[in-house]
Design a protein around this motif. Structure first.
Motif, short mmCIF file in Angstrom:
data_model
loop_
_atom_site.label_atom_id
_atom_site.label_comp_id
_atom_site.label_asym_id
_atom_site.label_seq_id
_atom_site.Cartn_x
_atom_site.Cartn_y
_atom_site.Cartn_z
N LEU A 260 50.03 74.57 76.10
CA LEU A 260 49.74 74.36 74.68
C LEU A 260 49.98 72.92 74.23
O LEU A 260 49.38 72.48 73.24
CB LEU A 260 50.58 75.32 73.84
N ARG A 263 46.58 71.91 74.90
CA ARG A 263 45.56 72.75 74.26
C ARG A 263 45.66 72.71 72.72
O ARG A 263 44.66 72.86 72.04
CB ARG A 263 45.71 74.18 74.77
N SER A 264 46.85 72.51 72.19
CA SER A 264 47.04 72.52 70.74
C SER A 264 47.16 71.12 70.14
O SER A 264 47.50 70.99 68.97
CB SER A 264 48.29 73.32 70.38
N LEU A 267 45.28 70.50 66.98
CA LEU A 267 45.84 71.33 65.91
C LEU A 267 47.14 70.74 65.39
O LEU A 267 47.37 70.66 64.18
CB LEU A 267 46.11 72.74 66.44
N SER A 331 55.68 67.96 71.47
CA SER A 331 54.51 68.14 72.33
C SER A 331 54.31 66.95 73.26
O SER A 331 53.89 67.11 74.41
CB SER A 331 53.25 68.36 71.47
#
Length: 489
Positions: A260, A263-264, A267, A331
Motif C-alpha cells: 500500500l 499502491r496508495s 491517495l 509511507s
C-alpha cells in the motif's frame, strides 16, 4: 535571502497574500503603505480618541490589562503605562527566530495596523515599513506564546522598533495584542510543507520505477473513480513524471498488487493536498483578520471588546496541515524499507551486490530513515485539544490555542521532511540503477540524473553514500527541482 528590490508589495491592511508574505520575508521585497491604509489608520485613531474623550472605559487605552483591568489609566500616565506594558511582557529568551520569520512577523503586524481597526497612528506603520525596507535586524524570541497573542515575541519587536517613540493610548496594546509571529510561522511552514509534498510525489514516482511498481494506481480509471481534487492532482503528476517509463510497458510491473505504500501513494499525497488547501484558506484569511482587542469599526464608528486574539482557527488549520503529513512520511519510510529488502524488491540484499564480505548495504540507511520518520510523525500530533490554562486570579485568560507552537512544529516538520524525502530519493536512485530497466520516465530520468550529480551508485563492496551532498544539491538547485515539479502542468 534573495533580493527582490524592484518589486514593491503594497500594504492595504486587507489583501496581504501568502505569496506576498514570502516575497517580503524570504526574497527581500520592499513594502509601501497604500494611501487608503493611511486614511483608515487616521480614521481609526480619531474614533478611538473620541471614545476616550467621552470617558468610555476602553481596555488597554483607559484601563490596564489582564488581572488589572479594573485599574484606570489617566491620560497623563499613558506614555509611562505603555512603556511598562511593553517591558512587563518582554520575557523572551530561548531560540531566536530566523530572519525570514522575523520579517514575516513585522510584515503581518504592519498589515494589521494598516487595517485601522487597532487605533494605532500611521507613524507606527511607517516605522515598520522603514524597518522592513532597511532590512533592520531584530532579535525576536520564539518561545512564550500560548496562542492568545504572541505578547513576548511582539514585545521584542515593539521595544526594538518603538523604544524611542512616546506611544499614545491603546498603541502599546495594539503592538502586543497581535499573533503576528504565530501567523508568520504558519505562512512559512505552509509554504515549506506544500513544496515538500510536491517533491515527495516526484521522488515517489522514481521509487515506483526502482520497485517496478504497477502504475495502474494512476490510470484514468483509478483517478476518475474517486472525486477528490488532491488525488487527481497528484495522480496526474505521477502520470506526467513516469511518462515513457518501462513500468508502463507490457511486463514492466512485477506485481498485480503492490504494498500500500506504493499502491496508495496518490491517495495519501492527494489527501494531504486537500488538507493543505483547507489550511491555506484559513491562514490567508488570518493574514487579513483582526487579532486585537478591542476592535474598532470604521464603518460604525464604535468599539467592541472581543476575543479576536484567540488563535484557535489558526491552530486548527496548522493541526490539519501537519497531521496530513503523518501518512506521507510513514509511507515514505515503508517504500524505502521495501526497496532495501530483497524479499520485497527482488534486488540484492541492502541494494548492494554481495562481494563476499557480507556488509548490510542500505539496511542501516533504512533504520536511520525510520528513526527520523518517527520524530516527524510525532510532530504531526494536533494541539487544538491541549488544555494549557493561562488563567490569572481574575479567571479571564483561562484557555490557550498554542498556535505558535503549531507553526514552529510545522517548520520543524518541513525541515526533517527534507531529509526523509532526500533519503528516499537516494535509495530510489540506487534501486533504479541496480534494477537496470529502461527507460525511466520523462521527468524521473531527470530526477535520477540530478541525484547522480551529488551521489554516486554504490557498487559491490562500497558503502552507501551519505545523503548530505544530495541535501546540499537540493538546496543549491531549488529552481531545477521546481522545474521538474512544475513539469506536471
Amino acid at each position: 535571502m534573495q533580493s527582490s528590490q524592484q518589486h514593491v508589495v503594497e500594504i492595504t491592511g486587507q489583501s496581504l497574500s501568502i505569496e506576498q508574505a514570502v516575497s517580503v520575508s524570504r526574497r527581500g521585497a520592499k513594502v509601501a503603505l497604500s494611501s487608503d491604509a493611511i486614511e483608515r489608520m487616521s480614521r481609526g485613531r480619531r474614533i478611538l480618541e473620541e471614545a476616550i474623550s467621552r470617558g468610555e472605559r476602553i481596555y488597554g487605552a483607559t484601563t490596564s490589562v489582564g488581572p488589572k483591568t479594573t485599574a484606570s489609566i489617566s491620560q497623563a500616565n499613558t506614555a509611562e503605562f505603555s512603556r511598562r506594558l511593553l517591558r512587563t511582557h518582554n520575557a523572551g529568551h530561548g531560540p531566536v527566530a530566523g530572519k525570514d520569520v522575523t520579517r514575516a512577523t513585522v510584515l503581518h503586524l504592519l498589515n494589521s495596523l494598516a487595517s485601522g481597526t487597532t487605533g494605532a497612528r500611521p507613524v507606527l506603520a511607517e516605522r515598520l515599513v522603514d524597518a522592513l525596507n532597511a532590512d533592520r535586524p531584530i532579535a525576536m524570541h520564539l518561545w512564550g506564546s500560548m496562542g492568545q497573542s504572541d505578547m513576548s515575541a511582539m514585545a521584542d519587536v515593539a521595544l526594538a522598533l518603538f523604544d524611542d517613540i512616546e506611544l499614545e493610548a491603546g498603541e502599546a496594546l495594539a503592538l502586543l495584542n497581535s499573533s503576528a509571529m504565530s501567523t508568520a510561522v504558519a505562512v512559512l511552514s505552509f509554504v515549506d510543507l506544500h513544496r515538500l509534498l510536491q517533491f515527495s510525489t516526484l521522488v515517489g514516482a522514481l521509487s515506483m520505477e526502482g520497485y517496478a511498481a504497477n502504475p495502474s494506481i494512476v490510470s484514468d480509471i483509478a483517478l476518475q473513480s474517486r472525486p477528490f481534487s488532491g488525488l487527481h492532482r497528484h495522480g496526474v503528476a505521477i502520470q506526467k513524471y513516469i511518462e515513457g517509463s518501462y513500468i508502463l510497458s507490457q511486463g514492466g510491473p512485477r506485481n498485480l498488487q503492490d504494498p500500500l505504500c506504493f499502491r496508495s501513494m496518490a491517495l495519501i499525497h492527494g489527501a494531504a493536498e486537500d488538507g493543505l488547501s483547507f489550511s491555506r484558506q484559513q491562514i490567508e484569511r488570518e493574514l487579513n483578520a483582526s487579532q486585537g482587542n478591542p476592535v474598532i469599526s470604521l464603518e460604525h464608528g464604535g468599539l467592541a471588546a472581543v476575543a479576536n486574539f484567540d488563535m484557535v482557527t489558526l491552530c486548527m488549520a496548522l493541526d490539519v496541515m501537519r497531521l496530513a503529513f503523518a501518512p506521507v512520511v510513514t509511507s515514505s519510510t515503508e517504500r524505502l524499507a521495501k526497496l532495501v529488502d530483497t524479499t520485497w524488491s527482488g534486488l540484492a540484499i541492502g541494494l548492494i551486490e554481495e562481494d563476499g564480505i557480507g556488509a548490510p548495504g542500505f539496511n542501516g540507511v533504512a533504520l536511520f530513515h525510520k528513526s527520523i520518520t518517527s520524530e516527524a510523525r510525532l510532530l504531526t500530533a494536533p494541539l487544538a485539544g491541549e488544555l494549557a490554562s493561562s488563567s490569572h486570579s481574575n479567571g479571564v485568560m483561562d484557555r490557550a490555542s498554542l498556535a505558535a507552537l503549531g507553526g514552529r512544529r510545522g517548520l520543524e516538520l518541513a525541515d526533517i521532511g527534507k531529509s526523509i524525502v532526500a533519503m528516499e530519493l537516494m535509495v530510489a536512485a540506487q534501486a533504479a540503477e541496480l534494477r537496470a530497466r529502461k527507460p525511466l520516465g520523462k521527468v524521473t530520468s531527470q530526477l535520477f540524473a540530478f541525484a547522480r550529480q551529488a551521489i554516486a551508485f554504490a557498487a559491490a563492496g562500497e558503502r552507501p553514500p551519505n545523503v548530505q551532498p544530495l541535501l546540499e544539491q537540493l538546496e543549491r538547485n531549488r529552481d531545477a527541482v521546481d522545474s521538474m515539479i512544475a513539469s506536471q502542468n
